[in-house]
Design a protein around this motif. Sequence first.
Motif, PDB file in Angstrom:
ATOM      1  N   PHE A 174      50.313  36.133  43.572  1.00 42.13           N
ATOM      2  CA  PHE A 174      50.626  37.270  44.434  1.00 42.13           C
ATOM      3  C   PHE A 174      49.365  37.944  44.972  1.00 42.13           C
ATOM      4  CE2 PHE A 174      54.067  36.894  41.279  1.00 42.13           C
ATOM      5  CZ  PHE A 174      55.129  36.640  42.135  1.00 42.13           C
ATOM      6  N   HIS A 175      48.197  37.434  44.591  1.00 42.67           N
ATOM      7  CA  HIS A 175      46.941  37.972  45.099  1.00 42.67           C
ATOM      8  C   HIS A 175      46.770  37.604  46.570  1.00 42.67           C
ATOM      9  CE1 HIS A 175      42.705  38.766  45.691  1.00 42.67           C
ATOM     10  NE2 HIS A 175      42.482  37.486  45.920  1.00 42.67           N
ATOM     11  N   ASP A 176      46.396  38.589  47.380  1.00 46.80           N
ATOM     12  CA  ASP A 176      46.141  38.398  48.809  1.00 46.80           C
ATOM     13  C   ASP A 176      47.303  37.657  49.473  1.00 46.80           C
ATOM     14  OD1 ASP A 176      44.865  38.556  51.217  1.00 46.80           O
ATOM     15  OD2 ASP A 176      43.320  37.060  50.757  1.00 46.80           O
ATOM     16  N   PRO A 177      48.498  38.264  49.483  1.00 44.31           N
ATOM     17  CA  PRO A 177      49.683  37.554  50.004  1.00 44.31           C
ATOM     18  C   PRO A 177      49.571  37.169  51.473  1.00 44.31           C
ATOM     19  CG  PRO A 177      50.154  39.886  49.674  1.00 44.31           C
ATOM     20  CD  PRO A 177      48.811  39.632  49.053  1.00 44.31           C
ATOM     21  N   VAL A 318      29.318  33.028  36.578  1.00 41.41           N
ATOM     22  CA  VAL A 318      30.347  32.804  37.591  1.00 41.41           C
ATOM     23  C   VAL A 318      29.968  33.482  38.904  1.00 41.41           C
ATOM     24  CG1 VAL A 318      32.760  33.264  38.187  1.00 41.41           C
ATOM     25  CG2 VAL A 318      32.166  32.490  35.886  1.00 41.41           C
ATOM     26  N   ALA A 319      29.474  34.716  38.809  1.00 39.36           N
ATOM     27  CA  ALA A 319      29.076  35.433  40.027  1.00 39.36           C
ATOM     28  C   ALA A 319      27.975  34.679  40.765  1.00 39.36           C
ATOM     29  CB  ALA A 319      28.613  36.844  39.675  1.00 39.36           C
ATOM     30  N   THR A 330      35.025  40.187  42.603  1.00 35.45           N
ATOM     31  CA  THR A 330      35.871  41.293  42.114  1.00 35.45           C
ATOM     32  C   THR A 330      37.244  40.821  41.651  1.00 35.45           C
ATOM     33  OG1 THR A 330      34.711  42.827  43.585  1.00 35.45           O
ATOM     34  CG2 THR A 330      36.817  43.551  42.681  1.00 35.45           C
ATOM     35  N   PRO A 331      37.979  39.982  42.398  1.00 33.38           N
ATOM     36  CA  PRO A 331      39.274  39.505  41.876  1.00 33.38           C
ATOM     37  C   PRO A 331      39.141  38.737  40.566  1.00 33.38           C
ATOM     38  CG  PRO A 331      39.108  39.084  44.230  1.00 33.38           C
ATOM     39  CD  PRO A 331      37.752  39.523  43.776  1.00 33.38           C
ATOM     40  N   ALA A 335      40.921  39.709  37.101  1.00 29.35           N
ATOM     41  CA  ALA A 335      41.753  38.724  36.411  1.00 29.35           C
ATOM     42  C   ALA A 335      41.318  38.556  34.957  1.00 29.35           C
ATOM     43  CB  ALA A 335      41.673  37.382  37.136  1.00 29.35           C
ATOM     44  N   ARG A 336      39.989  38.651  34.686  1.00 32.64           N
ATOM     45  CA  ARG A 336      39.522  38.543  33.303  1.00 32.64           C
ATOM     46  C   ARG A 336      40.067  39.689  32.455  1.00 32.64           C
ATOM     47  NH1 ARG A 336      39.389  34.301  31.866  1.00 32.64           N
ATOM     48  NH2 ARG A 336      40.445  33.923  33.822  1.00 32.64           N
TER      49      ARG A 336
END
Length: 417
Positions: A174-177, A318-319, A330-331, A335-336
């Motif tokens: 549902f992220h960034d629909p 990761v960044a 940021t997402p 999520a983490r």
Amino acid sequence: MEPMNQPFQNHFRSLALGGVALFLVGSLILFPEQAFNSSLKGLKTWWDVVFPALLPFFIASEILMGFGVVHFLGVLLEPLMRPLFRVPGTAGFVMAMGLASGYPIGAKLTARLREQDLITRSEGERLVSFTNTADPLFMFGAVAVGFFHDVSLGVIIAVAHYTSSLLLGFLMRFHDPQGPTTPVPVKDEGHFLIRAYREMHQARIKDGRSLGELMGDAITSSVNTLMMVGGFIMMFSVIIEVLGQVGVTEWLAAGIGRLFSLLRVPGELASPVISGLFEITLGAQVASQVPNTVHMAYKIAIVGAVTAWSGLSVHAQVASILSRTDIRYTPYCFARLIHGVLAGWITLLLWNPVEQYIRYSDAAVPAFLRQLPETGWHGLAERVSYLGWRAILLLGVLMLIGIGIQFFRRFRTEGTH
């Protein structure tokens, strides 16, 4: 037109970053011996464990991508990955390799798919959120055996970790629909295995590199990435030690302890939370040293939470990897947090039934896991071959699932005519 507060934010950011850098350098000058020892400890961890464990996976994944295996899996897994996680079928390869090998290969492979334009930015942000997970050998070998001296605890940690990861993947769909998605492959009348092979063949021809050239590029890219990972591990080992020397860690633990008291959670768990905020191995180790007055379920729940959070050291890795693409960090960070909460909650939810099953079932823990050395990290490099076979097994399972779905859809389509 630039907002009025933008210059102030830029000045504040420059001042804050300069202050942090000055504090770090000053601490290194004040505590040179502690900084050296912690840096050496981080280097030893990287050289003895991380480098030999991840290098084969990095090289193998690059070769598989160069030979078009990702495109082959993409055709097979399209009916599974897109409805569940809103990512294309090629993401199944990242999920399999990420579950088998652990941090940060999920982020690296996601970035590679984005660089090859096989996924969009929104799909990359969904994919990296649930495929960059801890590996089973860390949860069983380092945590369960090395720290808690009970391999059966690894079952609870792993079940909660992977269950919450897949649940997170479903939530992140549902992220960034409104975000762009890769086009659904055009269906043709050919057999799906033929279509999968055709995609793989075309991808290999388009890549154009020979086996020797591909292996050389894979080794160079993998070593460069692992050098970056090693630098972050060493640097965060120093940062954690310095923060402990100046009392910042103790101050943060006291604040978290008071918050836990309000939530009726044992305050002794504040220290592993603070340690795990920076580095998961240290957080798990501190959790194992919590007094026996705290129930084991709470200790394992905290271990599950900090393992899912993965620590700022992994976040920095990761960044850095994602910075080569337009995928936002940021997402992933958000999520983490969700993964950490889910993993801790599922651990408490599953504690009683899983513990009862392990207690009365000899087959709950595989025999080869029972034979892990109690030193935890020592000798883990010798078990890299097991991880390799695990990755192949996961890829095979995903392929069988994809083939089964394709057969079912083909049978249903033919039945309607």
